[in-house]
Design an enzyme around this catalytic site. Structure first.
Site, PDB file in Angstrom:
ATOM      1  N   LYS A  26     -37.216 -64.543  46.327  1.00 46.78           N
ATOM      2  CA  LYS A  26     -35.950 -64.890  46.973  1.00 46.78           C
ATOM      3  C   LYS A  26     -36.259 -65.303  48.405  1.00 46.78           C
ATOM      4  CE  LYS A  26     -31.562 -62.992  48.499  1.00 46.78           C
ATOM      5  NZ  LYS A  26     -30.539 -61.970  48.305  1.00 46.78           N
TER       6      LYS A  26
ATOM      7  N   LYS B 155     -35.010 -68.021  43.544  1.00 43.28           N
ATOM      8  CA  LYS B 155     -33.721 -68.299  44.183  1.00 43.28           C
ATOM      9  C   LYS B 155     -33.949 -68.826  45.581  1.00 43.28           C
ATOM     10  CE  LYS B 155     -29.876 -65.662  45.894  1.00 43.28           C
ATOM     11  NZ  LYS B 155     -29.408 -64.375  46.236  1.00 43.28           N
TER      12      LYS B 155
HETATM   13  C1  PBG Z   1     -27.456 -60.469  48.526  1.00 35.21           C
HETATM   14  C2  PBG Z   1     -27.244 -61.760  47.813  1.00 35.21           C
HETATM   15  C3  PBG Z   1     -27.061 -63.013  48.388  1.00 35.21           C
HETATM   16  C4  PBG Z   1     -26.897 -63.912  47.337  1.00 35.21           C
HETATM   17  C5  PBG Z   1     -26.967 -63.181  46.154  1.00 35.21           C
HETATM   18  N1  PBG Z   1     -27.218 -61.858  46.478  1.00 35.21           N
HETATM   19  C6  PBG Z   1     -26.942 -63.415  49.813  1.00 35.21           C
HETATM   20  C7  PBG Z   1     -28.047 -63.238  50.731  1.00 35.21           C
HETATM   21  O1  PBG Z   1     -29.152 -62.833  50.385  1.00 35.21           O
HETATM   22  O2  PBG Z   1     -27.817 -63.499  51.917  1.00 35.21           O
HETATM   23  C8  PBG Z   1     -26.666 -65.375  47.492  1.00 35.21           C
HETATM   24  C9  PBG Z   1     -26.071 -66.061  46.316  1.00 35.21           C
HETATM   25  C10 PBG Z   1     -25.519 -67.411  46.610  1.00 35.21           C
HETATM   26  O3  PBG Z   1     -25.694 -67.971  47.703  1.00 35.21           O
HETATM   27  O4  PBG Z   1     -24.862 -67.939  45.701  1.00 35.21           O
HETATM   28  N2  PBG Z   1     -26.613 -59.477  48.046  1.00 35.21           N
END
Ligand code: PBG
Length: 342
Positions: A213, A266
Site C-alpha cells: 500500500k 493499492k
Molecule cells: C485506511 C484506508 C484508506 C483507504 C482504504 N483504507 C486511506 C488511507 O490510507 O489514507 C483508501 C481507499 C480509497 O482511496 O479508495 N483506512
C-alpha cells in the site's frame, strides 16, 4: 530469411500466399469472444460500503459521485441488494459517532462495524463480509496508529498500534466478519492478528493484507468519505514510498510468511507493474484496490463528456485482471454486475 529470399525472387502478392502469416481472429464479436484471454466476471469484484453511526439517511459523498455514506439501519438492505446483483463480497468501512486517541470505537463490541456486521449477517449470511481494520477513522488525529508528538515531529508507535489492531480484528471476527483487511501498514500486524484469531477460535477467519500500500495522492476523496484526513503530518512514515518496487515485494513476502491469505496492491492503475510482479512471484490470491482518486478521475471526465463510463470502466477492470488481479475492489462493483449481465 526465407521470406527475404522469396521477396527478391517473386512479386509480393505471391509471397503473401506462400508464407504463413500469424493473424488475429477479429472478424465478429463472437469470434473475438472465443479467443479472448481475460473475461471479467461478477465474482471478481468487491464492493466497498461506508457505514456511519451519525446518519439517519444516506448521504452522498461529494468527492465520489455515485457513492454514499449509509446509516446503520440501511446497511443490511444495501448488502442484500449487492448480493442480489450477484456480488459475493463487500468491504466495510466505519464512521463512528465519536473519535478519541485510543480509537476505542474500532474495537468496541457495539462499534459501528460490529453492529453493521451483525445486521448484514442476520439478513444475508452467505455474503462474504470483509472489514477494513485500521484506526484512522476512529482516531481523533486521523492517523492509522497511536501517535506520540515530540516537538515538531510525530511518531506512530508501531507495537502499541498493533495491539489495538489485534483487538479490532478480534471484535470484527466475533461480530461475523469472514475476512479482516488490515490497511494500516504497521510492521508485524499480520502475524499478530493471525495468532490472536487462531487462539480465540477464529481460525476460519481470513486475512486480506494491504501488503503493498503506497503513500498515494489518490486516496484524497476517500478521506472525505471516511472522514479520516490526518489532522497533522502525513502517512509517509508508515505507507510505502511509490518509488520502491523491491521494498514492496519484500513487504508482500513478509505478510505471506506471517499468514496473509490474500495480498493486496493499492492503488491500482499506477501500480500495474507491481500487481503483475506480486502475482507472478508469489502465486497467492492477489487483490487490487482501484481507489477513490482513480474513481473520481474517471467520473469527472465522464461528467465532462470526455469519456464513456461503461467502456472505460470495463477496459480498466480488464486491464487489472489481465495484470494478475484475482480480486478487484471497486466503487463500480454494482454497475459492473449489471453491465456484465446485459
Ligand atoms: C485506511 C484506508 C484508506 C483507504 C482504504 N483504507 C486511506 C488511507 O490510507 O489514507 C483508501 C481507499 C480509497 O482511496 O479508495 N483506512
Amino acid at each position: 530469411m526465407l521470406a527475404t529470399h522469396f521477396c527478391t525472387a517473386y512479386p509480393c502478392f505471391l509471397v503473401r500466399r506462400l508464407v504463413h502469416r500469424p493473424r488475429r481472429l477479429r472478424r465478429s464479436p463472437a469470434l473475438r469472444n472465443l479467443v479472448r484471454e481475460t473475461q471479467l466476471s461478477v465474482h471478481d469484484f468487491v464492493l466497498p460500503l461506508f457505514v456511519s453511526e451519525k446518519l439517519d439517511e444516506r448521504r452522498p459523498i461529494g468527492s465520489m459521485p455515485g457513492a454514499f455514506q449509509l446509516p446503520l439501519k440501511q446497511i443490511a438492505d444495501q448488502a442484500s441488494r449487492a448480493r442480489d446483483l450477484g456480488l459475493q463480497a463487500v468491504l466495510l468501512f466505519g464512521i463512528p459517532q465519536n473519535k478519541d486517541e485510543q480509537a476505542s470505537g474500532a474495537y468496541s463490541e457495539n462499534g459501528v462495524i460490529q453492529k453493521a456486521l451483525r445486521s448484514i449477517k442476520s439478513k444475508c449470511s452467505d455474503l462474504v463480509t470483509i472489514t477494513d481494520v485500521c484506526l484512522c477513522e476512529y482516531m481523533s488525529h486521523g492517523h492509522c496508529g497511536v501517535t506520540r508528538i515530540d516537538g515538531d515531529h510525530f511518531h506512530v508507535l508501531n507495537d502499541e498500534s498493533v495491539e489495538l489492531l489485534v483487538k479490532t480484528a478480534l471484535s470484527h471476527a466475533a461480530a461475523g466478519a469472514d475476512m479482516v483487511a488490515p490497511s494500516d501498514m504497521m510492521d508485524g500486524r499480520i502475524g499478530a492478528i493471525r495468532e490472536a484469531l487462531d487462539a480465540e477460535g477464529f481460525d476460519q477467519t481470513g486475512i486480506i493484507s494491504y501488503a503493498a500500500k503506497f503513500a498515494s495522492s489518490f486516496y484524497g476523496p476517500f478521506r472525505e468519505a471516511a472522514e479520516s484526513p490526518p489532522q497533522f503530518g502525513d502517512r509517509r512514515s508508515y505507507q510505502m514510498d511509490f518509488g520502491n518496487a523491491n521494498e514492496a515485494l519484500r513487504e508482500v513476502a513478509l505478510d505471506i510468511d506471517e499468514g496473509a491469505d490474500i495480498v493486496m496492491v493499492k492503488p491500482a492503475l499506477p501500480y500495474l507493474d507491481l500487481l503483475w510482479r506480486v502475482r507472478e512471484r508469489f502465486g497467492k490470491p492477489t487483490a487490487v484496490y482501484h481507489v477513490s482518486g482513480e474513481y473520481a478521475m474517471v467520473k469527472s471526465a465522464v461528467e465532462k463528456g470526455l469519456l464513456d463510463e461503461r467502456a472505460t470502466v470495463l477496459e480498466i477492470m480488464t486491464a487489472l485482471k489481465r495484470a494478475g488481479a484475482d480480486v478487484i475492489v471497486t466503487y463500480w462493483a454494482r454497475e459492473l454486475a449489471k453491465w456484465l449481465r446485459d
